[in-house]
Design a protein around this motif. Structure first.
Motif, PDB file in Angstrom:
ATOM      1  N   SER A  92       0.835  -1.197   0.000  1.00  0.00           N
ATOM      2  CA  SER A  92       0.000   0.000   0.000  1.00  0.00           C
ATOM      3  C   SER A  92       0.867   1.243   0.000  1.00  0.00           C
ATOM      4  CB  SER A  92      -0.928  -0.006   1.217  1.00  0.00           C
ATOM      5  OG  SER A  92      -0.162  -0.051   2.412  1.00  0.00           O
ATOM      6  N   GLY A  94       0.556   3.979   2.005  1.00  0.00           N
ATOM      7  CA  GLY A  94       0.819   4.514   3.327  1.00  0.00           C
ATOM      8  C   GLY A  94       0.419   5.962   3.516  1.00  0.00           C
ATOM      9  N   CYS A  99      -5.225   4.204   3.943  1.00  0.00           N
ATOM     10  CA  CYS A  99      -4.021   3.758   4.661  1.00  0.00           C
ATOM     11  C   CYS A  99      -3.909   4.431   6.019  1.00  0.00           C
ATOM     12  CB  CYS A  99      -2.779   4.045   3.819  1.00  0.00           C
ATOM     13  SG  CYS A  99      -2.552   2.950   2.397  1.00  0.00           S
ATOM     14  N   ARG A 100      -4.184   5.729   6.072  1.00  0.00           N
ATOM     15  CA  ARG A 100      -4.070   6.454   7.349  1.00  0.00           C
ATOM     16  C   ARG A 100      -5.102   5.972   8.355  1.00  0.00           C
ATOM     17  NH1 ARG A 100      -3.915  10.975   3.962  1.00  0.00           N
ATOM     18  NH2 ARG A 100      -5.904  11.708   4.825  1.00  0.00           N
ATOM     19  N   ASP A 104      -5.438  -0.268   4.922  1.00  0.00           N
ATOM     20  CA  ASP A 104      -4.449  -0.301   3.845  1.00  0.00           C
ATOM     21  C   ASP A 104      -4.717  -1.406   2.830  1.00  0.00           C
ATOM     22  OD1 ASP A 104      -2.401  -2.605   5.199  1.00  0.00           O
ATOM     23  OD2 ASP A 104      -3.444  -1.311   6.611  1.00  0.00           O
ATOM     24  N   CYS A 107      -6.276   0.233  -0.215  1.00  0.00           N
ATOM     25  CA  CYS A 107      -5.555   1.363  -0.803  1.00  0.00           C
ATOM     26  C   CYS A 107      -5.747   1.342  -2.318  1.00  0.00           C
ATOM     27  CB  CYS A 107      -4.066   1.251  -0.472  1.00  0.00           C
ATOM     28  SG  CYS A 107      -3.003   2.425  -1.339  1.00  0.00           S
ATOM     29  N   GLY A 110      -2.863   0.211  -4.140  1.00  0.00           N
ATOM     30  CA  GLY A 110      -2.347  -1.043  -3.601  1.00  0.00           C
ATOM     31  C   GLY A 110      -2.004  -2.075  -4.668  1.00  0.00           C
ATOM     32  N   GLN A 131       7.176  -2.324   3.751  1.00  0.00           N
ATOM     33  CA  GLN A 131       6.136  -3.353   3.710  1.00  0.00           C
ATOM     34  C   GLN A 131       6.628  -4.672   4.321  1.00  0.00           C
ATOM     35  OE1 GLN A 131       2.973  -2.720   2.546  1.00  0.00           O
ATOM     36  NE2 GLN A 131       3.659  -0.609   2.359  1.00  0.00           N
ATOM     37  N   THR A 293      -5.358  -6.365   6.551  1.00  0.00           N
ATOM     38  CA  THR A 293      -4.557  -5.166   6.761  1.00  0.00           C
ATOM     39  C   THR A 293      -3.244  -5.535   7.450  1.00  0.00           C
ATOM     40  OG1 THR A 293      -5.457  -4.738   8.958  1.00  0.00           O
ATOM     41  CG2 THR A 293      -6.679  -3.830   7.078  1.00  0.00           C
ATOM     42  N   ARG A 294      -2.335  -4.582   7.480  1.00  0.00           N
ATOM     43  CA  ARG A 294      -1.088  -4.799   8.212  1.00  0.00           C
ATOM     44  C   ARG A 294      -1.396  -5.096   9.685  1.00  0.00           C
ATOM     45  NH1 ARG A 294       4.408  -2.689   7.311  1.00  0.00           N
ATOM     46  NH2 ARG A 294       5.579  -2.927   9.257  1.00  0.00           N
TER      47      ARG A 294
END
Length: 343
Positions: A92, A94, A99-100, A104, A107, A110, A131, A293-294
């Motif tokens: 993504s 970021g 993302c914020r 993400d 995105c 992405g 990443q 997501t992360r």
């Protein structure tokens, strides 16, 4: 270095083991010596040319990469050589609003690592430095490669999107799959009563061992009705659907009034139908879920580190036997995850 590539779309026979140069990381990348790479359905879709945008040829697949940092780009000095890492497969920007906000996975800029980029069916692979995620000491490379996609996706489906709740009846379709074995564990962790489906007696036994309370044979034509009987006629409060056309009708049959069906995949076919009458009269919800997501990945890594979530590895093949590994997945002859080892 050895890499698995395909120069044309087709069956597993198009996969070639080739010697290619070790890639050089750009300023914002790291080079990873791959220890383990998961074999995923998207690898097969890429090889067949059936992803929404076909991959550029020649292509090296592999979305689930774990290994050690072997070189660091000029702007990536916060990583050190030899550090154990896993690649976040959902790349993504970021910077955008999604993302914020921690979304993400959606995105608009992405990409999926190993699909829109060169993947990890290789001895070395580069990845964007921001990443990459450091592995907890207690998480083995095989575990990381087993859950990088499937673990984060299952968590995103059940917890982030599906909002699984204590005491609910949760149906895990195809519980023997790489994502299904983690879906069973996550639903149990949330305090749900888990009803699982599997197509063989051995897989049904193993699903029970993983924690499923009820296991049903999804080769039976009425397995949706069997789910309803197992819930006293009510149906499942949450259906974990990732197969598509082959299981869709029975998954709907199994869904309770006010129930939620969350879906992340359609490898058996994406064209499905449903009756709008049932949707609005029963106040059901259909929920789309894409990857994870992360934050989802970091959560499942922490659960793996403390032993709460366990990777289930069916087999680990040498890198040169990637075609055989993909064949096992296509034959549905696996319970859990198939991995490739580059050393």
């Amino acid at each position: 270095m050895l890499a698995i590539r395909f120069h044309e779309y087709g069956s597993a026979r198009v996969l070639r083991a080739e010697e290619v140069p070790v890639p050089e990381p750009s300023d914002d990348e790291v080079l990873i010596k791959v220890a383990a790479c998961g074999v995923n359905r998207v690898d097969i879709l890429s090889r067949e040319g059936t992803t929404p945008a076909p991959v550029q040829l020649p292509h090296t697949p592999g979305t689930e990469a774990a290994g050690t940092i072997a070189a660091v780009g000029a702007n990536a000095g916060y990583w050190r050589l030899g550090q154990r890492v896993v690649v976040n497969p959902t790349l993504s920007c970021g910077r955008c609003t999604a993302c914020r906000e921690g979304r993400d996975n959606v995105c608009r800029s992405g990409r999926i690592f190993g699909v829109q980029t060169t993947g990890a069916y290789a001895e070395y692979v580069t990845a964007p430095a921001d990443q990459v995620i450091a592995l907890p000491d207690a998480v083995a490379f095989d575990t990381a490669a087993s859950i990088a996609v499937t673990g984060s996706t299952a968590w995103h489906m059940l917890v982030t999107r599906g909002q699984v709740a204590l005491g609910e009846d949760v149906l895990i379709v195809a519980a023997g799959s790489g994502i299904g074995v983690l879906g069973v564990q996550i639903a149990k962790l949330a305090g749900a009563r888990v009803i699982a489906t599997a197509g063989s007696a051995d897989k049904r036994d193993r699903a029970h061992q993983l924690g499923a309370d009820v296991v049903i044979d999804h080769t039976a034509s009425d397995w949706g009705d069997q789910v309803r009987r197992a819930t006293g006629g009510k149906g499942a409060d949450l259906v974990f659907e990732h197969v598509g056309e082959a299981t869709w009708d029975q998954s709907l049959r199994a869904l309770a009034r006010n129930g939620r069906l969350v879906t992340c995949g359609a490898h058996s076919g994406a064209k499905v139908t449903f009756d709008l009458w049932h949707l609005f009269v029963k106040e059901q919800k259909f929920i789309g879920s894409f990857a994870g997501t992360r934050r989802d990945l970091e959560k499942v890594l922490s659960l793996a580190a403390n032993g709460t979530l366990k990777a289930v590895v069916h087999a680990k093949f040498p890198l040169a036997e990637a075609a055989k590994a993909q064949g096992a997945l296509e034959d549905r002859a696996v319970f859990g995850k198939v991995l490739l080892a580059s050393n």
